[in-house]
Write a protein that holds these residues in place. Structure first.
Motif, PDB file in Angstrom:
ATOM      1  N   GLY A 191      16.765 -20.532  52.955  1.00  0.00           N
ATOM      2  CA  GLY A 191      17.700 -19.925  53.890  1.00  0.00           C
ATOM      3  C   GLY A 191      18.028 -18.496  53.514  1.00  0.00           C
ATOM      4  O   GLY A 191      18.048 -17.603  54.370  1.00  0.00           O
ATOM      5  N   THR A 234      14.889 -17.002  55.867  1.00  0.00           N
ATOM      6  CA  THR A 234      15.620 -16.893  57.137  1.00  0.00           C
ATOM      7  C   THR A 234      16.469 -15.633  57.190  1.00  0.00           C
ATOM      8  O   THR A 234      16.484 -14.922  58.203  1.00  0.00           O
ATOM      9  CB  THR A 234      16.509 -18.131  57.348  1.00  0.00           C
ATOM     10  N   GLU A 235      17.168 -15.337  56.101  1.00  0.00           N
ATOM     11  CA  GLU A 235      18.070 -14.188  56.099  1.00  0.00           C
ATOM     12  C   GLU A 235      17.387 -12.885  55.707  1.00  0.00           C
ATOM     13  O   GLU A 235      17.611 -11.851  56.332  1.00  0.00           O
ATOM     14  CB  GLU A 235      19.249 -14.458  55.154  1.00  0.00           C
ATOM     15  N   ARG A 245       9.534 -16.314  59.652  1.00  0.00           N
ATOM     16  CA  ARG A 245      10.951 -16.219  59.305  1.00  0.00           C
ATOM     17  C   ARG A 245      11.750 -17.413  59.822  1.00  0.00           C
ATOM     18  O   ARG A 245      12.828 -17.719  59.317  1.00  0.00           O
ATOM     19  CB  ARG A 245      11.519 -14.910  59.853  1.00  0.00           C
ATOM     20  N   HIS A 246      11.227 -18.120  60.821  1.00  0.00           N
ATOM     21  CA  HIS A 246      11.952 -19.251  61.396  1.00  0.00           C
ATOM     22  C   HIS A 246      11.506 -20.602  60.846  1.00  0.00           C
ATOM     23  O   HIS A 246      11.976 -21.643  61.317  1.00  0.00           O
ATOM     24  CB  HIS A 246      11.765 -19.258  62.914  1.00  0.00           C
ATOM     25  N   TRP A 287      12.137 -22.269  58.208  1.00  0.00           N
ATOM     26  CA  TRP A 287      13.231 -23.093  57.675  1.00  0.00           C
ATOM     27  C   TRP A 287      14.553 -22.756  58.375  1.00  0.00           C
ATOM     28  O   TRP A 287      15.624 -22.956  57.808  1.00  0.00           O
ATOM     29  CB  TRP A 287      13.351 -22.893  56.163  1.00  0.00           C
ATOM     30  N   ASP A 288      14.466 -22.266  59.585  1.00  0.00           N
ATOM     31  CA  ASP A 288      15.631 -21.851  60.361  1.00  0.00           C
ATOM     32  C   ASP A 288      16.110 -23.038  61.208  1.00  0.00           C
ATOM     33  O   ASP A 288      15.518 -23.362  62.242  1.00  0.00           O
ATOM     34  CB  ASP A 288      15.251 -20.655  61.241  1.00  0.00           C
ATOM     35  N   GLU A 298      18.628 -23.481  63.187  1.00  0.00           N
ATOM     36  CA  GLU A 298      19.028 -23.180  64.562  1.00  0.00           C
ATOM     37  C   GLU A 298      17.810 -22.995  65.460  1.00  0.00           C
ATOM     38  O   GLU A 298      17.823 -23.401  66.632  1.00  0.00           O
ATOM     39  CB  GLU A 298      19.923 -21.939  64.583  1.00  0.00           C
ATOM     40  N   ASP A 301      22.835 -25.564  58.264  1.00  0.00           N
ATOM     41  CA  ASP A 301      21.451 -25.365  57.840  1.00  0.00           C
ATOM     42  C   ASP A 301      20.935 -26.520  56.982  1.00  0.00           C
ATOM     43  O   ASP A 301      19.767 -26.533  56.594  1.00  0.00           O
ATOM     44  CB  ASP A 301      21.298 -24.042  57.081  1.00  0.00           C
TER      45      ASP A 301
END
Length: 604
Positions: free
Chosen positions: A204, A208-209, A391-392, A394-395, A397, A418
């Motif tokens: 995350g 993701t960030e 980038r998504h 392990w996202d 949302e 998350d």
């Protein structure tokens, strides 16, 4: 074995060198260098700490000492039992409960039973206090972060547990240089993770960030520290190497209670040993710093199930799958599994990195065309190729919006949003293992002249039990930089030449002691265990002497030193003697455990 062969073997034992039989050599050295400890103490025995002494420890750790009680204990409250039953398939709940583990046991091997006391550590000082207390009072010491051990190393009855779950901070670095390496090592992007963090926390923050990549585990609820110490693989290890290969620095509390910062130049042998030498054997890792990598633009996956209508058709399908893997997928882009089932079906569960969807589809087109052209094979589940921005991956949302069926959330009211897990991993939660084995298969088996023998062995293995080839857990085909990082670790060197790790196993649902309705069919479990052994034995006819991945291995492994660590074991044993000469840290079939009984309480 015939009597003549037995006598011949006995006469040659003293001549076997370290690399051939480290277990025998280390057992001799261990017995010759027995420390002052002869046994560890249990509750009620002379030497068990008094209530006043436990209170002293409680004060030293800021009140964070607790008696551990299973929610299924007869004395537990009805509310605790009801919550446990409602959450028993929630891995986040299991990890947040000191008394429980992610695996509930293994038939005829071990059962998850809680420690007597636990230090819910929040600082390194808490860990130091617990280590010193255990050493001074001759206690059995256990360390648990994620609690995912299949081997039962995350708990032990009558022990003191160092529980690092609450040490879970994650911080990023643009230019990290290990201590003592200033001017000697170029700064690198990195992430520092405390010992109790899970990979969902690391991914995350990093991916993701921040839009970077850190090599970690495929299951999001696995602990970072445990995975790194066991060597550790993730879905994309064929590109980035083992998790331990990316370790830059670690803070470790050793058996003498000292806090050591270990890296390539400070405490280099300790640093090397915790990079794949197994968790819980050399000290308590309290934080790790791992290099991060440039994030590929795309990640993706390929799913599908192919059914063969006869044994002959299945043989042909196996042979074609092996040929196709060698020609099209044996490279850093591809990872994860092909599952060869005993019902003549092949399940595809592959992932890729660095490719777009069109390229991935074109890669698989010849194999899919081969299947469709045959009258004796068919798609039981139509193949799907999906790709998404890396980038998504392990996202949570993103998946809630686009593919909610692929994730399972932690449904507790106060759970972070998350905190999800892959739906395919839910079956492992609380599992009671019947049997489990793994083996690294050398890349030479993919040579054209050996593919037929491999295909025959795969088919023979499936006559007993199904198994999977995890291509990301063998590093043959990886780029030079990933191989070099992974080579400088304690993991069995066989991983560098393996194209895949073969895994076979079986399990049933949660069976914690005292759990209502938990009554595994032990006769059936033992029957499955025999079939699992027969499957792996059939496969290993083409790979005799294959090593095994320590975290995914047979509890009953015989020559475990050679299997788990190969030629690295003597160096690991030397590090163990240096940093823990009295054997404070013990896990069954861990480095130095030859000197102790299987439960870790009595000197051999």
């Amino acid at each position: 074995m015939r009597r003549r062969d037995l006598l011949k073997a006995a006469l040659t034992l003293p001549l076997i060198p370290w690399a051939a039989s480290p277990s025998l050599a280390f057992a001799r050295e261990a017995m010759a260098a027995v420390g002052t400890w002869r046994a560890r103490v249990r509750p009620g025995q002379p030497g068990w700490p008094s209530e006043a002494q436990w209170e002293q420890l409680r004060h030293a750790v800021g009140g964070r000492l607790e008696r551990v009680q299973s929610p299924f204990d007869a004395a537990a409250s009805a509310a605790a039992r009801e919550e446990a039953l409602a959450q028993i398939k929630n891995p986040y709940y299991l990890g947040d409960t000191a008394a429980l583990t992610q695996t509930s046991g293994w038939v005829d091997a071990w059962t998850s039973r809680p420690s007597a006391y636990a230090v819910a550590a929040t600082t390194t000082a808490d860990v130091v206090a617990a280590v010193n207390f255990a050493r001074e009072h001759h206690l059995r010491l256990v360390v648990k972060g994620g609690g995912h051990s299949y081997q039962g190393t995350s708990d032990a009855p009558d022990s003191l547990l160092i529980w690092t779950r609450h040490m879970n901070a994650v911080s990023l670095h643009d230019r990290f240089v290990p201590q003592g390496c200033e001017g000697l090592q170029a700064p690198l992007p990195a992430v520092t993770v405390q010992a109790g963090a899970m990979w969902v926390d690391a991914y995350g923050a990093v991916t993701t960030e921040a839009g970077r990549y850190v090599q970690g585990g495929g299951c999001m609820t696995v602990g970072v520290a445990g995975l790194v110490q066991s060597g550790g693989f993730g879905s994309f290890s064929k590109r980035f190497g083992t998790a331990s290969g990316s370790l830059l620095e670690a803070e470790v509390v050793t058996a003498d209670g000292k806090v050591r910062v270990a890296n390539a130049r400070q405490e280099p042998e300790l640093f090397w040993a915790i990079k794949g030498g197994g968790g819980g054997s050399f000290g308590v890792v309290t934080r790790l710093t791992l290099r991060t990598h440039e994030l590929p633009e795309m990640f993706g996956a390929v799913f599908g199930v192919i059914q063969a209508d006869s044994d002959d058709a299945y043989r042909a399908l196996i042979a074609e799958a092996i040929r196709f893997y060698r020609e099209a997928l044996f490279n850093p882009h591809w990872g994860e599994q092909m599952v060869f089932r005993s019902d003549n079906a092949l399940r595809l569960s592959m992932v890729f990195q660095g490719l777009d969807q069109k390229t991935a589809e074109q890669t698989w087109a010849p194999f899919f065309a081969w299947v469709r052209a045959r009258k004796d094979c068919r798609f039981k589940e139509e193949p799907h190729v999906i790709a998404l921005p890396a980038r998504h991956f392990w996202d949570a949302e993103f998946f809630r919006q686009h593919a909610p069926q692929l994730i399972v959330p932690d449904r507790r009211p106060d759970a972070p949003r998350d905190h999800v897990l892959w739906a395919g991993d839910e079956g492992q939660v609380g599992q009671f293992i019947h049997g489990y084995r793994s083996a690294w298969l050398p890349q030479s088996l993919l040579d054209p002249q050996r593919q037929a023998a491999l295909a025959d062995a795969v088919f023979a293995a499936t006559r007993h039990w199904g198994f999977s080839l995890h291509f990301n857990k063998g590093l043959a085909g990886a780029p030079a930089d990933a191989l070099e990082r992974s080579r400088d670790t304690a993991t069995n060197p066989q991983v560098l030449d393996a194209f895949a790790l073969a895994i076979t196993g079986g399990e049933s649902g949660p069976a914690f002691p005292g759990m209502p309705g938990a009554s595994p069919d032990l006769a059936d479990a033992r029957s499955e265990a025999r079939r699992i052994d027969a499957s792996m034995d059939a496969l290993l006819k083409v790979a005799p002497g294959a090593g095994s991945y320590v975290s995914e291995s047979n509890y009953f492994e015989r020559d475990w030193q050679a299997s788990f660590w190969g030629s690295h074991y003597p160096r690991l044993a030397a590090a163990k003697r240096h940093y823990d000469p009295d054997g404070l840290f013990f896990v069954r079939h861990g480095v130095g455990s030859e000197a102790w009984s299987d439960d870790g309480f009595t000197r051999r």
